[in-house]
Each structure stands twice: as structure tokens, then as C-alpha cells.
Write a protein that holds these residues in place. Structure first.
Motif, PDB file in Angstrom:
ATOM      1  N   LYS A   1      79.372  17.583 -38.122  1.00 18.84           N
ATOM      2  CA  LYS A   1      78.532  19.081 -37.487  1.00 18.84           C
ATOM      3  C   LYS A   1      78.950  19.012 -36.123  1.00 18.84           C
ATOM      4  N   ASP A   2      78.775  18.493 -35.702  1.00 17.67           N
ATOM      5  CA  ASP A   2      78.431  17.826 -34.073  1.00 17.67           C
ATOM      6  C   ASP A   2      80.135  17.871 -33.278  1.00 17.67           C
ATOM      7  N   GLU A   3      81.193  17.598 -33.914  1.00 18.74           N
ATOM      8  CA  GLU A   3      82.162  17.606 -33.235  1.00 18.74           C
ATOM      9  C   GLU A   3      82.622  19.557 -33.069  1.00 18.74           C
ATOM     10  N   PHE A   4      81.918  20.363 -33.682  1.00 16.84           N
ATOM     11  CA  PHE A   4      82.157  21.780 -32.742  1.00 16.84           C
ATOM     12  C   PHE A   4      81.125  22.050 -31.968  1.00 16.84           C
ATOM     13  N   PRO A   5      81.895  22.699 -31.175  1.00 14.45           N
ATOM     14  CA  PRO A   5      80.834  23.028 -30.313  1.00 14.45           C
ATOM     15  C   PRO A   5      79.755  24.580 -30.189  1.00 14.45           C
ATOM     16  N   VAL A   6      79.968  25.393 -31.661  1.00 13.46           N
ATOM     17  CA  VAL A   6      79.144  26.305 -31.796  1.00 13.46           C
ATOM     18  C   VAL A   6      79.094  25.660 -33.295  1.00 13.46           C
ATOM     19  N   PRO A   7      77.768  25.106 -33.112  1.00  7.16           N
ATOM     20  CA  PRO A   7      76.993  24.380 -34.854  1.00  7.16           C
ATOM     21  C   PRO A   7      77.522  26.303 -36.596  1.00  7.16           C
ATOM     22  N   VAL A   8      77.325  25.490 -37.106  1.00  4.91           N
ATOM     23  CA  VAL A   8      77.857  25.868 -38.524  1.00  4.91           C
ATOM     24  C   VAL A   8      76.655  27.436 -38.633  1.00  4.91           C
ATOM     25  N   GLU A   9      75.507  27.059 -38.267  1.00  8.51           N
ATOM     26  CA  GLU A   9      73.791  27.563 -38.260  1.00  8.51           C
ATOM     27  C   GLU A   9      74.705  28.942 -37.445  1.00  8.51           C
ATOM     28  N   LYS A  10      75.305  29.389 -36.926  1.00  6.77           N
ATOM     29  CA  LYS A  10      75.473  30.371 -36.316  1.00  6.77           C
ATOM     30  C   LYS A  10      75.987  31.955 -36.940  1.00  6.77           C
ATOM     31  N   ILE A  11      76.734  31.645 -37.758  1.00  8.27           N
ATOM     32  CA  ILE A  11      77.245  31.640 -38.960  1.00  8.27           C
ATOM     33  C   ILE A  11      76.393  33.151 -40.113  1.00  8.27           C
ATOM     34  N   GLY A  12      75.109  31.995 -40.177  1.00  2.00           N
ATOM     35  CA  GLY A  12      74.360  32.760 -40.498  1.00  2.00           C
ATOM     36  C   GLY A  12      73.564  31.681 -41.952  1.00  2.00           C
TER      37      GLY A  12
ATOM     38  N   ASN B   1      86.514  32.370 -33.689  1.00  2.00           N
ATOM     39  CA  ASN B   1      86.407  32.434 -32.627  1.00  2.00           C
ATOM     40  C   ASN B   1      85.216  32.149 -31.345  1.00  2.00           C
ATOM     41  N   ASP B   2      84.579  31.484 -31.439  1.00  2.00           N
ATOM     42  CA  ASP B   2      83.198  32.012 -30.599  1.00  2.00           C
ATOM     43  C   ASP B   2      83.742  30.348 -30.777  1.00  2.00           C
ATOM     44  N   ASN B   3      84.036  29.657 -31.239  1.00  2.00           N
ATOM     45  CA  ASN B   3      84.881  27.764 -31.131  1.00  2.00           C
ATOM     46  C   ASN B   3      85.722  27.498 -30.758  1.00  2.00           C
ATOM     47  N   ILE B   4      86.573  27.979 -30.436  1.00  2.00           N
ATOM     48  CA  ILE B   4      88.559  28.797 -29.869  1.00  2.00           C
ATOM     49  C   ILE B   4      87.520  28.817 -28.152  1.00  2.00           C
ATOM     50  N   LEU B   5      86.855  29.377 -28.087  1.00  2.00           N
ATOM     51  CA  LEU B   5      86.612  30.165 -27.149  1.00  2.00           C
ATOM     52  C   LEU B   5      85.612  29.104 -26.171  1.00  2.00           C
ATOM     53  N   ALA B   6      84.613  28.585 -26.761  1.00  2.00           N
ATOM     54  CA  ALA B   6      84.428  27.243 -25.963  1.00  2.00           C
ATOM     55  C   ALA B   6      84.770  26.269 -25.664  1.00  2.00           C
TER      56      ALA B   6
ATOM     57  N   CYS C   1      89.284  39.998 -26.301  1.00  2.00           N
ATOM     58  CA  CYS C   1      90.951  39.458 -27.386  1.00  2.00           C
ATOM     59  C   CYS C   1      90.260  40.660 -28.800  1.00  2.00           C
ATOM     60  N   ILE C   2      88.898  41.075 -28.835  1.00  2.00           N
ATOM     61  CA  ILE C   2      88.720  40.857 -30.356  1.00  2.00           C
ATOM     62  C   ILE C   2      89.091  42.227 -30.491  1.00  2.00           C
ATOM     63  N   ASN C   3      88.947  43.255 -29.147  1.00  2.00           N
ATOM     64  CA  ASN C   3      89.744  45.014 -29.182  1.00  2.00           C
ATOM     65  C   ASN C   3      91.658  44.501 -29.106  1.00  2.00           C
ATOM     66  N   SER C   4      92.368  43.472 -28.861  1.00  2.00           N
ATOM     67  CA  SER C   4      93.261  43.545 -28.757  1.00  2.00           C
ATOM     68  C   SER C   4      93.769  42.621 -30.113  1.00  2.00           C
ATOM     69  N   SER C   5      93.587  42.645 -30.666  1.00  2.00           N
ATOM     70  CA  SER C   5      93.613  41.866 -31.812  1.00  2.00           C
ATOM     71  C   SER C   5      92.834  41.842 -33.134  1.00  2.00           C
ATOM     72  N   LYS C   6      93.445  40.980 -33.987  1.00  2.00           N
ATOM     73  CA  LYS C   6      92.629  41.161 -35.194  1.00  2.00           C
ATOM     74  C   LYS C   6      91.963  39.266 -35.167  1.00  2.00           C
ATOM     75  N   GLY C   7      92.455  39.321 -33.856  1.00  2.00           N
ATOM     76  CA  GLY C   7      91.360  37.289 -34.076  1.00  2.00           C
ATOM     77  C   GLY C   7      92.551  37.108 -32.471  1.00  2.00           C
ATOM     78  N   LEU C   8      91.663  35.522 -31.936  1.00  2.00           N
ATOM     79  CA  LEU C   8      92.026  35.086 -30.524  1.00  2.00           C
ATOM     80  C   LEU C   8      93.314  35.024 -31.012  1.00  2.00           C
ATOM     81  N   LEU C   9      93.987  34.111 -31.939  1.00  2.00           N
ATOM     82  CA  LEU C   9      94.970  33.629 -31.775  1.00  2.00           C
ATOM     83  C   LEU C   9      96.351  34.280 -32.575  1.00  2.00           C
ATOM     84  N   GLU C  10      95.926  35.476 -32.836  1.00  2.00           N
ATOM     85  CA  GLU C  10      97.239  36.420 -32.797  1.00  2.00           C
ATOM     86  C   GLU C  10      98.221  37.161 -31.769  1.00  2.00           C
ATOM     87  N   LEU C  11      97.762  36.861 -30.713  1.00  2.00           N
ATOM     88  CA  LEU C  11      98.660  37.430 -29.253  1.00  2.00           C
ATOM     89  C   LEU C  11      98.454  35.701 -29.340  1.00  2.00           C
TER      90      LEU C  11
END
Length: 372
Positions: free
Chosen positions: A143-154, A199-204, A238-248
Motif C-alpha cells: 500500500k505504501d507504494e501508492f502516494p495516495v493510500p487506498v483508504e481515500k476511496i472510502g 487520478n489523485d495518484n497520477i497527479l501526486a 483535467c476533469i472538466n476537459s476529459s473523462k479522466g486524466l489519461l484521456e488527453l
């Protein structure tokens, strides 16, 4: 819930970074014998055309399926067999070990060329009637390999439901199945949370790398502090520009938001900055891409276990439990699997015990009669 839209998008990006390993249906079969010796097999499939087979093996020859899986190490195992069905190539590797400890020291479960960290316990408990065998392996969390922990999902219930399918989150307060429309709405909300986490992990990754090398930017339009303060605004853009950060195109997103090409050095695939970003994204993808079926067989019949997917119905596999080793499990915390089996001892033990019971009962009845 094995497929996540945002993770697929992340995979697409990583595939663009480097060629994707197409090994599939990876299985590890582990057999532990009564004396503690072990045998381990690795089986996997790939697709290889006739031309690819000829180039890699030589015409008229047979080798093993290529490419080999990234998540298991077969380099120190013996190649046993390769089967062909059209362009589907399945290879089997096998290795024998003197003990569970030796087998564990040569762990085949890999991430980026290094074994997954785990602890193993093996117990053989001998009783009068039965001998019990227990194998437990606990894999260290990633889990520490991800800059934003999975607990942020809910909540953990929400996370477990998304990755494992339980506890069931599409039931009403009375435990009844929700109608399709309400079920879809609830699933959509969870999916949005997962998308947001990815998306938060990619941005991080982008922002932490740019932060690290900000002094390398010639004539930056913003101070480092001001740039870092734009993170949430950039995310919303980014969200307003596309469906996800990776689609543009990422470069296009930075250009359109910051109105400058100052950050191009982080998007140039030849730069060390971009390579560092890509490697971090690739590592996240490789963790989520871990998916191995692990079958463990002990003497006797299965009598207990933890995280067993199912127990084989085949009498030949009566001591086998089936497990899943996946990145989804490893990002939720330490992942423990275990299996216990019970083997009946020599039938003479039952005969002797039965005889002892009969004699004891007979003696008791005889003494009562004598008292009368």
C-alpha cells in the motif's frame, strides 16, 4: 469487480511507455509432502505466432513460452514441458525443495525483478488418530507504494467490495437486493471514488516529481509554492476537459492550463524527469497487474484455512486449496493465506483405541455384577 476503468486507462498509458508482457493464466502449484519436502510448478500461457516461434526457438524446435511472466520467476526452475494449441503456447516449469524453508527462500512471486516479501509458517501436529498440517504465508503490504493510500476511496467495506466483491454493498437496509437502477447508481458512485483515487495518484506522481526538480525549469512562470498550490485547480481542469486524466495528452493539459511550455521537460520522453514519472506510473500498474492463482496441496483433506477461494472437489486434490495472489489484495494491507489439512493415522490406532474402550466398558460392567 475485477475491472476498473481508471486502472485500464493507467494500463494503457503504461503500455505506451513500454511493451506489455502478455503472459496470462499464471498458476503456481505447491505440493508439500509428509516429510516436509516440496515441489513447486509454474504454469503460464502466451500467444506466439509460428514466425515468432521460429525466430525464438529455431525452425522445428520447441522452447518455452515467451515472454515469461513478470510476476513469477522461473529462471532457476527446470523447464518440463511446452504445449501448443494454435498460437497459444503453455509452458510448465518445476522445482523440488528439501524443505518449506528452502522453497520460501526461492520465492517465485516477483515485483520488478525482486521477490515479494513474505513470512511462512509450516506446522505438522501429530495426534493419536490424525496428523494435522498447516501452511501459512503472509505477504507484506504494498500500500505504501501508492502516494495516495487506498483508504481515500472510502470505508474498508467499500474497498473490499470493489476489489473482492464482498461484503455486498448493493443490498438495502433489510438485506434485500436493490433494483437494477439503484444498484447501478450505487456502483457508479463507488466507481467515481475509485476513479478519483487513481487520478489523485497520477497527479501526486506528476506534482511530486516536478516539485523535486523545480529548480531545473528555466524561467518558471510560477514560484514552486504557487505551482504546488494549483494542484486542485489543475485536477478540476483535467476533469472538466476529459473523462479522466489519461484521456488527453498530458502535455496538452499542462499547456492549456498554465499557458506556457515551461513544463515540457517533464513530458519529453527523452528527459530523465519524464522517465522517472513513467517509471513511477509503471510500478503502480505492475502492482495492480499482479494476478496469480496459487494452488497449495498438503497431505490429507482440507479442514480449515484463510482466504481460500475454493476447495477442489476432485478426490485426487482432496488436500488442495486454491488462492489468489493479486495486487488488489496487497494494496489493502498484509495479505495472509493459510490451509490446514488432516490425515488419518494408521487404522490400527483406531482398532487399539476401540479395543481399549470395549475392555474398559466390559470391566466396568463386570465389576458391577461382582458387587451384586
Amino acid at each position: 469487480m475485477n475491472t476498473i476503468k481508471s486502472i485500464i486507462l493507467l494500463a494503457i498509458t503504461c503500455i505506451a511507455i513500454c511493451s506489455c508482457n502478455n503472459a496470462r493464466n499464471v498458476k503456481v502449484n505447491t505440493v508439500i509432502n509428509e516429510d516436509g519436502s516440496c515441489t513447486r510448478e509454474v504454469i503460464y500461457e502466451t500467444t506466439m505466432t509460428q514466425s515468432e516461434r521460429d525466430n525464438n526457438w529455431g525452425k522445428g524446435k520447441t522452447g518455452y513460452a515467451l515472454p515469461t511472466p513478470q510476476n513469477v520467476d522461473v529462471s532457476k526452475m527446470k523447464h518440463i514441458n511446452t504445449e501448443l494449441k494454435g498460437d497459444t503456447v503453455m509452458s510448465v516449469f518445476k522445482q523440488e525443495y528439501a524443505s518449506v524453508e528452502e522453497m520460501h527462500d526461492k520465492c517465485p512471486f516477483m515485483l520488478n525483478g525482486k521477490p515479494l516479501k513474505s513470512k511462512v509458517e509450516y506446522k505438522k501436529e501429530e495426534g493419536f488418530f490424525y496428523t494435522k498440517y498447516t501452511y501459512t504465508e503472509t505477504f507484506a503490504s504494498l500500500k505504501d507504494e501508492f502516494p495516495v493510500p487506498v483508504e481515500k476511496i472510502g470505508s474498508m467495506d467499500t474497498i473490499r467490495f470493489w476489489f473482492r466483491g464482498y461484503p455486498d454493498m448493493v443490498l438495502d437496509e433489510n438485506g434485500n437486493r436493490l433494483p437494477g437502477s439503484e444498484m447501478s447508481e450505487r456502483l457508479s458512485k463507488i466507481e467515481d471514488k475509485v476513479d478519483n483515487w487513481v487520478n489523485d495518484n497520477i497527479l501526486a506522481v506528476y506534482f511530486s516529481t516536478i516539485d523535486k526538480y523545480y529548480d531545473s525549469i528555466p524561467n518558471p512562470p510560477l514560484t514552486k509554492e504557487d505551482f504546488l498550490a494549483t494542484r486542485n485547480d489543475f485536477k478540476q481542469f483535467c476533469i472538466n476537459s476529459s473523462k479522466g486524466l489519461l484521456e488527453l495528452n498530458t502535455n496538452e493539459l499542462f499547456h492549456n492550463f498554465y499557458k506556457t511550455d515551461a513544463y515540457d521537460i517533464f513530458m519529453d520522453e527523452e528527459s530523465k524527469f519524464c522517465k522517472e514519472i513513467n517509471n513511477k506510473l509503471l510500478r503502480m500498474y505492475e502492482i495492480l497487474n499482479i494476478k496469480i492463482q496459487h494452488n497449495i496441496t498438503l497431505p490429507g483433506e482440507v479442514c480449515g484455512g484463510h482466504r481460500i477461494n475454493y476447495i477442489a472437489n476432485d478426490p485426487k486434490e482432496k488436500g488442495t486449496g486454491h488462492f489468489a495472489i493479486s495486487g488488489e489484495e496487497l494494496i489493502m494491507g498484509d495479505y495472509k493465506i493459510s490451509i490446514s489439512t488432516r490425515e488419518r493415522n494408521n487404522p490400527w490406532a483406531f482398532v487399539l483405541m476401540g479395543s481399549a474402550i470395549i475392555i474398559a466398558i466390559g470391566s466396568f460392567i463386570y465389576r458391577r455384577k461382582m458387587k451384586k
